[in-house]
Write a protein that holds these residues in place. Structure first.
Motif, short mmCIF file in Angstrom:
data_model
loop_
_atom_site.label_atom_id
_atom_site.label_comp_id
_atom_site.label_asym_id
_atom_site.label_seq_id
_atom_site.Cartn_x
_atom_site.Cartn_y
_atom_site.Cartn_z
N ARG A 85 0.81 -1.17 0.01
CA ARG A 85 -0.02 -0.03 -0.11
C ARG A 85 0.89 1.25 -0.17
O ARG A 85 0.39 2.13 -0.75
CB ARG A 85 -1.06 0.04 0.95
CG ARG A 85 -2.12 0.94 0.89
CD ARG A 85 -2.98 1.25 2.28
NE ARG A 85 -1.66 1.74 3.15
CZ ARG A 85 -1.27 3.19 3.07
NH1 ARG A 85 -1.43 4.01 1.99
NH2 ARG A 85 -0.34 3.72 3.89
N LYS A 86 2.14 1.22 0.56
CA LYS A 86 2.79 2.33 0.89
C LYS A 86 3.77 2.52 -0.39
O LYS A 86 4.30 3.76 -0.82
CB LYS A 86 3.90 2.17 1.89
CG LYS A 86 3.31 2.64 3.27
CD LYS A 86 4.61 2.76 4.35
CE LYS A 86 5.02 1.34 4.47
NZ LYS A 86 5.88 1.48 5.99
N VAL A 87 4.23 1.38 -1.42
CA VAL A 87 4.81 1.37 -2.36
C VAL A 87 4.20 0.80 -3.59
O VAL A 87 3.88 -0.10 -3.77
CB VAL A 87 6.18 0.64 -2.02
CG1 VAL A 87 7.21 0.53 -3.28
CG2 VAL A 87 6.72 0.73 -0.67
N GLY A 88 3.68 1.94 -4.16
CA GLY A 88 2.90 1.51 -5.31
C GLY A 88 3.62 1.10 -6.63
O GLY A 88 4.73 1.65 -6.58
N MET A 89 2.95 0.53 -7.62
CA MET A 89 3.73 -0.02 -8.84
C MET A 89 2.96 0.16 -10.03
O MET A 89 1.72 0.11 -10.15
CB MET A 89 4.23 -1.46 -8.57
CG MET A 89 5.04 -2.00 -9.61
SD MET A 89 5.67 -3.60 -9.14
CE MET A 89 7.27 -3.40 -10.10
#
Lengths: 251, 292
Positions: A85-89
Motif C-alpha cells: 500500500r505504501k509502495v505503489g507500482m
C-alpha cells in the motif's frame, strides 16, 4: 536529509544464478531515480525488491538489508500487504482490471477496507486528476477500462496506484508499450508527481531517463556500475562501461 | 527463374487435395451426428407429448410416461453438482493459485488425472461399497449423487484450473501491488475473469452426469418405481437406466421400443438444452466481466 529507501549489499539469486550482486543504493524522498542498463541486467529485479514482488517467483533468495521509511522490509513479520500500500507500482504493460474506470481506481481502496461511496468518489476524482486523466474520462466512469487507449490505460494504472496514497511509486518501463504522445504525457506526469512522491523508474529509453530523473543508476550483468546525479552521469560518466552504454556502443 | 511453374502448380494441387480431405472428414463428423439425431427423432417423436413427460409408466413400462425417470435424473444432476462444484472449484483454485510448483502439487495433479481415467463402472462399484454399504445410505439419491459427483470431480477441477490459468498474471500482479491479499485478488479479479470458462466446464459435466448409467446402476437406479422420491434416501428411476431397462430387460421389449426412443430423445434434448445454456451463460458473464 533522510533516505526513504536504502539498500545495503543486496544479493539476489534465482536458484543457482545470481541476478543482483552487492547492490547498495539509497534514495532521497521526492526525487526521481532512473535505473538503466541493457536487458537482463537486473534493474527490474532490483525494482521489485521494494514492494516484494519478487516473492511471487519460486526459488528466490535475497541477502542484504533493504529498508523503506526506516523499516527493514525483509523481516519475518513484515506486513507485505501494508508495504505494497505504501509502495505503489506501475507495470510495463498497462494492466487495468476488467472493471469500470471508476472501479479500477477504487479497487485499491476497497481492498483496504474503504467502501464509503462519497469517500470513494472523492478519492477517485482526485486520483484521476492527479494522473491527468480526469478530463478525458469524467463522463464515462462507468464504462469498461478496456475501452480506453493504451496511453489512457497506463495513466489509469497510475491513478489506481495513487488512490491508496503511497509514498513511493515504482515504475517498470511504464512507457515502453506506448506511442510517443502518450509517452510524453507520462513523462510530464512523472515530473509533476515528484513533489509528492518518491519515484523509481526502470527505463530502456536513455533520453527518457535524462528527461525525467534526478538520479540515475547504471546496471550491467547484475552489478551496479555507476550511480549519480543524472546530468553528471550522462555528461561525464566515470566508468568506461557506462560511457559505452550511454553512447550506444552496446546494449 | 529458379522456381519452376511446375512446382507452383504441384503445390496448389496438393493444397486443394489436402483441403478436400479435411472437408470430407469433417463432413463425416457432422453427418454421423445428424444421422443419429434424426434416427432418434424419427423413431421417438411419435410418443413425445405432454403426458409422456408428466405421467408414470404403465402396463409394465410399455405405455404411459417417463416422469419419474426425468425427475430422478434431475435429482441426481442437482445432487452430484451440490457435491462436485464446491469441492472441484475450490480444489482447482487451491491447485492453481495457492500451491507452488512442488512434489505436492504434482501429486495432486497426477491423482486428479488418474481419477479422470477410471472407468465409470468402477466408480459404480466403489460407490456401492462405500456409500451404499459401508456408510449405510442404501440404494438412494445421496449414494448415487455422491458417486456421480466423485466421477465428474476431475472434470470440474481441471476446467477450473485451466480457466484460472488462462487469466494473465499481470492482473494478479496489478492487484497484489495495490495491497490486496491473495484471497482478495482471487475473489475480486481472477475468479470473475475465469468464471465464464468455469461455468462451461460445470455445465459440460452436468451433461455427463445426466447420461451416465454405470455409476447409478448399483447405487440408486430403480428398475420400476412409479412414484416420486420423498427424501434423499429414496431410490429413483433415471433416464439412462430406464432406457437400458426397457431396451433389454423390460416386460415386453418390442412393445416398449417407441418409449425407448422417446426416452433417448428426452435425454438428448436435455443435454442439448444444457449445452445451449452453457453457451448463453458464458457469453453473458463474459460480457459482464468487462462491463462490471
Amino acid at each position: 536529509m533522510e533516505y526513504i529507501i536504502t539498500t545495503d549489499k543486496v544479493n539476489l539469486f534465482y536458484g543457482e544464478s545470481q541476478a543482483l550482486k552487492d547492490i547498495s543504493i539509497d534514495f532521497l524522498p521526492n526525487t526521481v531515480t532512473a535505473l538503466i542498463g541493457p536487458s537482463g541486467c537486473g534493474k527490474s529485479t532490483y525494482l521489485r525488491l521494494f514492494n516484494r514482488m519478487n516473492d511471487l517467483i519460486d526459488n528466490v533468495k535475497i541477502t542484504g538489508d533493504i529498508t523503506v521509511e526506516g523499516e527493514n522490509i525483509y523481516q519475518k513479520d513484515t506486513n507485505i500487504v501494508e508495504l505494497r500500500r505504501k509502495v505503489g507500482m506501475v507495470f510495463q504493460k498497462p494492466n487495468p482490471f476488467p472493471k469500470s474506470i471508476f472501479e479500477n481506481v477504487a479497487y485499491g481502496l476497497r481492498v483496504n477496507g474503504v467502501n464509503d461511496m462519497s469517500t470513494l468518489k472523492e478519492k477517485v476524482e482526485f486520483s484521476l486528476k492527479q494522473a491527468a486523466l480526469w478530463d478525458e474520462v469524467k463522463d464515462k466512469l462507468k464504462k469498461s477500462a478496456f475501452e480506453l487507449s493504451g496511453g489512457q490505460q497506463q495513466r489509469l494504472c497510475i491513478a489506481r496506484a495513487l488512490a491508496i496514497e503511497p509514498s513511493i511509486i515504482l515504475m517498470d518501463e511504464p512507457a515502453s508499450a506506448l506511442d510517443p504522445i502518450s509517452t510524453a504525457k507520462i513523462e510530464e506526469l512523472i515530473y509533476e508527481l515528484k513533489s509528492k512522491y518518491t519515484i523509481v523508474i526502470v527505463t530502456h529509453n536513455l533520453q527518457q531517463a535524462g528527461r525525467v530523473s534526478d538520479y540515475t543508476a547504471f546496471f550491467y550483468l547484475g552489478e551496479l556500475i555507476e550511480k549519480g546525479v543524472t546530468k553528471e552521469l550522462f555528461i561525464n560518466p566515470k566508468n568506461i562501461k557506462t560511457q559505452n552504454y550511454i553512447t550506444g556502443r552496446f546494449g | 527463374m529458379i522456381i519452376s511453374k511446375k512446382v507452383i502448380r504441384n503445390k496448389n494441387l496438393k493444397e486443394k487435395v489436402a483441403f478436400n480431405i479435411f472437408r470430407v472428414f469433417s463432413a463425416i463428423v457432422v453427418l454421423s451426428l445428424v444421422a443419429i439425431l434424426s434416427f432418434i427423432i424419427y423413431n421417438g417423436i411419435s410418443v413425445i407429448n405432454w403426458n409422456f413427460l408428466t405421467q408414470m409408466p404403465e402396463d409394465g413400462m410399455t405405455k404411459g410416461g417417463i416422469y419419474p425417470a426425468i425427475i430422478g435424473t434431475l435429482c441426481l444432476v442437482a445432487g452430484s453438482m451440490i457435491f462436485a462444484i464446491p469441492i472441484g472449484v475450490f480444489s482447482g483454485i487451491y491447485i492453481n493459485e495457492y500451491t507452488k510448483d512442488s512434489w505436492y502439487k504434482r501429486f495432486i495433479k497426477l491423482m486428479t488425472n488418474n481419477l479422470a481415467g477410471i472407468p465409470s463402472i468402477v466408480f459404480g462399484l466403489f460407490g456401492m461399497s462405500l456409500f451404499v454399504n459401508t456408510l449405510g445410505f442404501g440404494d438412494s439419491i445421496i449414494a448415487g449423487s455422491l458417486t456421480l459427483g466423485l466421477m465428474v470431480l476431475p472434470v470440474v477441477i481441471r476446467t477450473t484450473e485451466e480457466a484460472l490459468k488462462a487469466v494473465d498474471n499481470s492482473f494478479r500482479h496489478g492487484s497484489l501491488a495495490l495491497g490486496a491479499t491473495k484471497l482478495q485478488t482471487v475473489r475480486k479479479v481472477v475468479l470473475p475473469m475465469a468464471f465464464p470458462n468455469i461455468i462451461t466446464g460445470i455445465i459440460l459435466s452436468v451433461g455427463r452426469v445426466s447420461g451416465e448409467t454405470a455409476p447409478i446402476l448399483f447405487t440408486v437406479a430403480a428398475y420400476f418405481l412409479p412414484k416420486l422420491p420423498s427424501s434423499i434416501f429414496d431410490q429413483v428411476m433415471a433416464l439412462p437406466y430406464h432406457l437400458y431397462v426397457i431396451s433389454t430387460s423390460g416386460t415386453n421389449v418390442e412393445a416398449s421400443r417407441p418409449i425407448a426412443y422417446g426416452t433417448a430423445m428426452v435425454l438428448i434434448g436435455f443435454v442439448l438444452i444444457v449445452n445451449l445454456l452453457a453457451n448463453a451463460l458464458r457469453k453473458y458473464f463474459g460480457k459482464k466481466v468487462k462491463m462490471n
